[in-house]
Design a protein around this motif. Structure first.
Motif, short mmCIF file in Angstrom:
data_model
loop_
_atom_site.label_atom_id
_atom_site.label_comp_id
_atom_site.label_asym_id
_atom_site.label_seq_id
_atom_site.Cartn_x
_atom_site.Cartn_y
_atom_site.Cartn_z
N VAL A 15 0.84 -1.20 0.00
CA VAL A 15 0.00 0.00 0.00
C VAL A 15 0.88 1.25 0.00
O VAL A 15 1.77 1.40 0.84
CB VAL A 15 -0.94 0.02 1.23
N MET A 16 0.61 2.15 -0.94
CA MET A 16 1.29 3.43 -0.99
C MET A 16 0.30 4.53 -0.63
O MET A 16 -0.78 4.62 -1.21
CB MET A 16 1.86 3.71 -2.39
N ARG A 17 0.67 5.34 0.34
CA ARG A 17 -0.18 6.47 0.73
C ARG A 17 0.45 7.76 0.22
O ARG A 17 1.60 8.07 0.57
CB ARG A 17 -0.39 6.53 2.23
N ILE A 18 -0.28 8.48 -0.60
CA ILE A 18 0.18 9.76 -1.15
C ILE A 18 -0.62 10.86 -0.47
O ILE A 18 -1.86 10.90 -0.57
CB ILE A 18 -0.01 9.81 -2.67
N THR A 19 0.09 11.76 0.22
CA THR A 19 -0.57 12.82 0.97
C THR A 19 -0.17 14.18 0.40
O THR A 19 1.02 14.53 0.37
CB THR A 19 -0.16 12.76 2.46
N SER A 56 -4.77 11.28 -0.16
CA SER A 56 -5.40 12.07 0.91
C SER A 56 -4.68 13.41 1.03
O SER A 56 -3.74 13.69 0.28
CB SER A 56 -5.35 11.31 2.24
N GLY A 57 -5.15 14.23 1.97
CA GLY A 57 -4.56 15.54 2.18
C GLY A 57 -4.17 15.75 3.63
O GLY A 57 -4.77 15.16 4.54
N ALA A 58 -3.19 16.59 3.86
CA ALA A 58 -2.73 16.89 5.22
C ALA A 58 -3.55 18.02 5.84
O ALA A 58 -4.13 18.84 5.14
CB ALA A 58 -1.25 17.28 5.19
N VAL A 104 -5.37 -0.19 -7.45
CA VAL A 104 -6.66 0.38 -7.04
C VAL A 104 -6.37 1.67 -6.29
O VAL A 104 -5.57 1.69 -5.35
CB VAL A 104 -7.44 -0.60 -6.16
N VAL A 105 -7.02 2.76 -6.70
CA VAL A 105 -6.79 4.07 -6.11
C VAL A 105 -7.99 4.45 -5.25
O VAL A 105 -9.14 4.45 -5.72
CB VAL A 105 -6.56 5.14 -7.19
N ILE A 106 -7.72 4.76 -3.99
CA ILE A 106 -8.76 5.16 -3.05
C ILE A 106 -8.52 6.60 -2.63
O ILE A 106 -7.43 6.95 -2.18
CB ILE A 106 -8.76 4.27 -1.79
N ALA A 107 -9.52 7.45 -2.76
CA ALA A 107 -9.45 8.81 -2.24
C ALA A 107 -10.06 8.81 -0.84
O ALA A 107 -11.21 8.38 -0.67
CB ALA A 107 -10.20 9.77 -3.15
N ALA A 108 -9.29 9.25 0.15
CA ALA A 108 -9.76 9.37 1.52
C ALA A 108 -9.89 10.86 1.83
O ALA A 108 -8.89 11.57 1.93
CB ALA A 108 -8.79 8.70 2.48
N ILE A 109 -11.12 11.35 1.97
CA ILE A 109 -11.39 12.78 1.91
C ILE A 109 -11.85 13.32 3.24
O ILE A 109 -12.80 12.81 3.85
CB ILE A 109 -12.48 13.07 0.85
N GLN A 110 -11.18 14.37 3.69
CA GLN A 110 -11.62 15.19 4.81
C GLN A 110 -11.71 16.63 4.32
O GLN A 110 -10.99 17.03 3.40
CB GLN A 110 -10.62 15.16 5.96
N GLY A 111 -12.55 17.43 4.92
CA GLY A 111 -12.58 18.85 4.63
C GLY A 111 -12.87 19.15 3.17
O GLY A 111 -13.70 18.49 2.53
N SER A 112 -12.18 20.14 2.63
CA SER A 112 -12.47 20.66 1.29
C SER A 112 -11.94 19.76 0.19
O SER A 112 -10.79 19.33 0.21
CB SER A 112 -11.84 22.05 1.13
N VAL A 121 -10.78 13.37 -6.74
CA VAL A 121 -11.76 12.47 -6.14
C VAL A 121 -12.40 11.59 -7.20
O VAL A 121 -12.52 10.37 -7.04
CB VAL A 121 -12.85 13.26 -5.38
N THR A 122 -12.82 12.19 -8.31
CA THR A 122 -13.55 11.44 -9.33
C THR A 122 -12.65 10.57 -10.19
O THR A 122 -13.13 9.62 -10.81
CB THR A 122 -14.36 12.39 -10.22
N ALA A 123 -11.36 10.88 -10.24
CA ALA A 123 -10.43 10.04 -10.98
C ALA A 123 -10.07 8.77 -10.21
O ALA A 123 -9.64 7.78 -10.80
CB ALA A 123 -9.16 10.80 -11.32
N ALA A 124 -10.26 8.80 -8.89
CA ALA A 124 -9.97 7.62 -8.06
C ALA A 124 -11.02 6.54 -8.31
O ALA A 124 -12.15 6.82 -8.72
CB ALA A 124 -9.95 8.02 -6.58
N ASP A 125 -10.66 5.31 -8.02
CA ASP A 125 -11.59 4.20 -8.19
C ASP A 125 -12.65 4.17 -7.11
O ASP A 125 -13.82 3.86 -7.37
CB ASP A 125 -10.82 2.88 -8.17
N ILE A 126 -12.25 4.48 -5.89
CA ILE A 126 -13.14 4.43 -4.72
C ILE A 126 -12.96 5.72 -3.94
O ILE A 126 -11.83 6.18 -3.74
CB ILE A 126 -12.82 3.21 -3.84
N ALA A 127 -14.06 6.32 -3.49
CA ALA A 127 -13.99 7.56 -2.73
C ALA A 127 -14.70 7.40 -1.39
O ALA A 127 -15.91 7.12 -1.35
CB ALA A 127 -14.62 8.71 -3.52
#
Length: 266
Positions: A15-19, A56-58, A104-112, A121-127
């Motif tokens: 698993v690679m996490r890109i922040t 995800s975002g910091a 498989v790309v997962i967007a993990a979303i907080q805030g804006s 978000v929409t380019a990811a496979d799962i949001a």
């Protein structure tokens, strides 16, 4: 604050996490940030040992979109037009690169998650999103156009909902985002989001790597998100609008926290 490391990449086994790491700007996409993100995407395409990518975002926000301080900077008009065309073409290519990853790309979303952040978000496979997440395509309120995110919104939400979010330019809360299909699941808080993310990753890792990649390829074979002609038309349109006085006023009003001159009550 500096942008010494605008994108963080951490690996945990497969698993690679890109922040996105510009919390002082709500992770707005600077040239340095997208350059590093593009490098990571190229590396991921060539690394079959990574099976899941989490985006995800910091600092409690996902991504506020394009850094408007760079768009609105004074510049020779011809140079600015060419720069904005190139920037917008690259934006569309970036969304495609995320979607086309064998992982498989997962967007993990907080805030804006606004504008170009919404495109991620929409380019990811799962949001997956926490209940505090907010979503918007506010470009028209800045005198700009949602050029490259539009086809990805249509793919995720359908044309009717994408039309509304782009023309109305309003902010969707997490519940509305789930109702429209913009995200797949809403979790009550950050802890629940992380727990669900772990469960989803565990499910994905039960799948065979080659079968998952081939399934993604089959999904892509159903048809392109947008034609090459659209991508170029979008780049041209974005460049024209960014050079227009409306964009100058829209970006200035955003920075000054006031209504633009065309809005009622300005």
């Amino acid at each position: 604050m500096t942008d010494e490391n605008p994108v963080l990449a951490t690996r945990d086994g497969p698993v690679m996490r890109i922040t996105l790491n510009r919390p002082h700007r709500r992770n707005a996409m600077s040239e340095a940030l997208v350059a590093r993100l593009d490098e990571l995407l190229a590396e991921l395409r060539a690394d079959p040992t990574i099976r899941v990518v989490v985006l995800s975002g910091a600092g409690g926000h996902f991504c506020a979109g394009l850094d408007l301080t760079e768009v609105g900077a004074p510049e020779d008009p011809a140079v600015k037009l060419a720069r904005q065309q190139a920037r917008n073409r690259a934006t569309g290519q970036r969304f495609a690169a995320i979607s086309e990853l064998p992982q498989v790309v997962i967007a993990a979303i907080q805030g804006s998650a606004f504008a170009g952040g919404l495109g991620l978000v929409t380019a990811a496979d799962i949001a997956l999103a926490s209940a505090d997440a907010r979503f918007s395509a506010p470009e028209v309120r800045r005198g700009l156009v949602p050029a490259q995110i539009l086809p990805w919104l249509v793919r995720r939400m359908g044309r009717s909902e994408a039309t509304r979010i782009c023309l109305q330019g309003h902010v969707l809360d997490a519940a509305e985002a789930a109702r429209t299909g913009l995200v797949h699941q809403i979790l009550p808080d950050v802890e629940a989001l992380e727990a669900e993310l772990a469960r989803v990753i565990a499910d994905i890792l039960e799948g065979a790597p080659g079968a998952l990649a081939e399934t993604k390829a089959l999904l892509a074979a159903l048809g392109p998100v947008a034609t090459e002609a659209y991508a170029e038309a979008g780049a041209q349109a974005f460049a024209r609008r960014s050079a227009d006085p409306e964009a100058k006023e829209g970006i200035a009003s955003f920075k000054e926290r006031r209504k633009p001159s065309w809005a009622p009550g300005a």
